[in-house]
Design an enzyme around this catalytic site. Structure first.
Site, PDB file in Angstrom:
ATOM      1  N   GLN A 173       0.816  -1.224   0.000  1.00 38.19           N
ATOM      2  CA  GLN A 173       0.000   0.000   0.000  1.00 38.19           C
ATOM      3  C   GLN A 173       0.846   1.270   0.000  1.00 38.19           C
ATOM      4  O   GLN A 173       0.371   2.325  -0.383  1.00 38.19           O
ATOM      5  CB  GLN A 173      -0.944   0.024   1.203  1.00 38.19           C
ATOM      6  CG  GLN A 173      -2.111  -0.929   1.089  1.00 38.19           C
ATOM      7  CD  GLN A 173      -3.100  -0.563  -0.022  1.00 38.19           C
ATOM      8  OE1 GLN A 173      -3.092   0.541  -0.565  1.00 38.19           O
ATOM      9  NE2 GLN A 173      -3.961  -1.509  -0.349  1.00 38.19           N
ATOM     10  N   HIS A 195      -1.126  -3.742  -9.085  1.00 42.78           N
ATOM     11  CA  HIS A 195      -2.435  -3.099  -9.282  1.00 42.78           C
ATOM     12  C   HIS A 195      -2.726  -2.010  -8.253  1.00 42.78           C
ATOM     13  O   HIS A 195      -3.685  -1.260  -8.393  1.00 42.78           O
ATOM     14  CB  HIS A 195      -3.569  -4.131  -9.341  1.00 42.78           C
ATOM     15  CG  HIS A 195      -3.944  -4.778  -8.048  1.00 42.78           C
ATOM     16  ND1 HIS A 195      -5.145  -4.552  -7.423  1.00 42.78           N
ATOM     17  CD2 HIS A 195      -3.293  -5.671  -7.273  1.00 42.78           C
ATOM     18  CE1 HIS A 195      -5.209  -5.274  -6.324  1.00 42.78           C
ATOM     19  NE2 HIS A 195      -4.104  -5.969  -6.204  1.00 42.78           N
ATOM     20  N   CYS A 318     -13.151  -7.506   2.277  1.00 38.93           N
ATOM     21  CA  CYS A 318     -12.115  -8.499   2.012  1.00 38.93           C
ATOM     22  C   CYS A 318     -12.310  -9.057   0.621  1.00 38.93           C
ATOM     23  O   CYS A 318     -13.182  -8.639  -0.126  1.00 38.93           O
ATOM     24  CB  CYS A 318     -12.118  -9.575   3.077  1.00 38.93           C
ATOM     25  SG  CYS A 318     -13.626 -10.522   3.051  1.00 38.93           S
TER      26      CYS A 318
HETATM   27  N1  PLP Z   1      -0.864  -6.408   1.268  1.00 38.14           N
HETATM   28  C1  PLP Z   1      -1.666  -5.350   1.435  1.00 38.14           C
HETATM   29  C2  PLP Z   1      -1.355  -4.365   2.530  1.00 38.14           C
HETATM   30  C3  PLP Z   1      -2.774  -5.168   0.621  1.00 38.14           C
HETATM   31  O1  PLP Z   1      -3.578  -4.104   0.807  1.00 38.14           O
HETATM   32  C4  PLP Z   1      -3.050  -6.126  -0.392  1.00 38.14           C
HETATM   33  C5  PLP Z   1      -4.251  -5.993  -1.257  1.00 38.14           C
HETATM   34  O2  PLP Z   1      -5.270  -5.487  -0.840  1.00 38.14           O
HETATM   35  C6  PLP Z   1      -2.163  -7.207  -0.540  1.00 38.14           C
HETATM   36  C7  PLP Z   1      -1.082  -7.313   0.309  1.00 38.14           C
HETATM   37  C8  PLP Z   1      -2.384  -8.265  -1.576  1.00 38.14           C
HETATM   38  O3  PLP Z   1      -1.918  -7.866  -2.849  1.00 38.14           O
HETATM   39  P1  PLP Z   1      -2.461  -8.575  -4.172  1.00 38.14           P
HETATM   40  O4  PLP Z   1      -3.874  -8.112  -4.355  1.00 38.14           O
HETATM   41  O5  PLP Z   1      -1.548  -8.100  -5.257  1.00 38.14           O
HETATM   42  O6  PLP Z   1      -2.357 -10.041  -3.967  1.00 38.14           O
END
Ligand code: PLP
Length: 373
Positions: A173, A195, A318
């Site tokens: 983030q 993304h 979520c």
């Molecule tokens: N770590 C954090 C702090 C996130 O906010 C997210 C996604 O919301 C992720 C990891 C997971 O990333 P990804 O969606 O690329 O698997």
């Protein structure tokens, strides 16, 4: 005519930038395997290595230390697995993609509490590591996805080092929102996701500090210097690279976003004096506001805003789309009802002041309706 929807959910996914989408489309047309030795294969390899340079630059890492993955979730799973049997010590406010693998990999993993303002309790971390009789791997995120609270990672690393622990940081983030300097943070492992920085979904990276022992999570090919087997997601990786380069330039807009965020929060609290902002006392990402409207469930707020043409998230939305009680707000000491009435507003590269005005109007109107009911 219905006005175009206002998108204020960048922490869920930042819409892809046009230049990134073009780069992805171009890469899809390369049509060759980066491991092939012929000319088209070499072109694909070059594109991947250029992207590796761009992603490394975003966090001031060495390109050779970047391992491309299928996203932030895989990067976090790989990072915790790299502990090689060490005791896992993770903060209570981590994303599920850290909490779940931590419990799977080490059923005795230790959770470190957070303070009410949303930062990690550093004294508790120190005491936990002091009491730990096995070598450990500490995992703390750089910025929280729900509140935007920035964690004192350099301090976490300093404490961890005094106890001989390794450090992983989920920077998914924080990337593209604040400056990241791998060496300055002094972490061993760092997770990124495309993304969240206006790149394509389904691609990310784990940055592994030089010299850190690292065993591949999946085997069956020599890609990524033997650290992550499988033919690379060429188009995704190229898009990630371009997104990383553009995100670095966006850092110049941080002050503007902070101004918007602070004005937004003043207006929300002026419209609803019983509202409060989670994490307001801590350093936070420029783009994130987590606000609570007492007595109005998060889902209801999200739906009412959606009907008004504004897209935001419930703080704890979520991956299944259901809203569960937020473990992050819970860890900050919020009651179940307070945590259950919070929403997250997150701006980004295409946001405009007018978007925030629409949000404030719709949210204030909902508050008035609830008060009148
Ligand atoms: N770590 C954090 C702090 C996130 O906010 C997210 C996604 O919301 C992720 C990891 C997971 O990333 P990804 O969606 O690329 O698997």
């Amino acid at each position: 005519m219905t006005p175009a929807p206002i998108y204020l959910d960048y922490n869920a996914t930042a819409p892809i930038k046009p230049a990134v989408a073009e780069a992805v489309a171009d890469a899809l047309r390369i049509g060759a395997n980066p491991s092939s030795v012929h000319r088209p294969g070499r072109r694909a390899r070059q594109a991947i290595e250029a992207a590796r340079d761009q992603v490394a630059a975003l966090v001031a890492a060495r390109p050779a230390d970047v391992i491309f993955t299928s996203g932030g979730t895989e990067a976090n799973n790989l990072a915790l697995g790299a502990g090689g049997g060490r005791r896992l010590v993770v903060s209570a406010i981590e994303h599920d993609s850290v909490l779940a693998p931590a419990s799977r990999i080490d059923p005795d993993r230790i959770l470190v509490p957070a303070l009410a303002e949303g930062t990690l309790d550093l004294a508790a971390l120190d005491a936990t590591l002091a009491a730990c009789d096995t070598p450990s791997l500490v995992s703390v995120m750089l910025a929280n996805n729900e509140t935007g609270v920035i964690q004192p990672i350099a301090e976490v690393a300093r404490i961890a080092r005094t106890h001989g622990a390794l450090v992983h940081c989920d920077a998914v983030q924080a990337a593209g929102k604040i400056m990241i300097d791998l060496a300055g943070l002094d972490v061993d492992l760092l997770s990124l996701s495309a993304h969240k920085i206006a790149g394509p979904a389904g691609v990310g990276a784990l940055v592994v500090r030089a010299g850190m022992p690292f065993a591949a999570g999946q085997t069956g090919g020599g890609q990524e210097l033997g650290r992550r087997a499988g033919t690379e997601n060429l188009a995704g990786i190229v898009g990630f690279g371009v997104a990383a380069e553009l995100a670095e330039r966006d850092l110049d807009r941080a002050d503007e976003l902070v101004g918007w965020r602070d004005r937004l929060e003043r207006r929300l609290v002026a419209a609803a004096p019983d509202a409060s902002i989670f994490g307001a006392a801590a350093p936070r990402l420029p783009n994130t506001t987590c606000v609570m409207m007492p007595g109005v469930a998060s889902e209801l707020q999200v739906i009412a805003l959606d009907l008004a043409g504004v897209a935001v998230s419930a703080g704890a939305a979520c991956s299944s789309g259901k809203v569960a009680a937020s473990h992050v707000l819970g860890a900050m000491g919020a009651s179940a009802s307070a945590a259950g009435s919070a929403i997250r507003i997150s701006t980004g590269w295409a946001s405009r002041q007018a978007d925030i005005d629409r949000l404030v109007e719709a949210w204030a109107a909902l508050h008035m309706r609830k008060k009148a009911a």
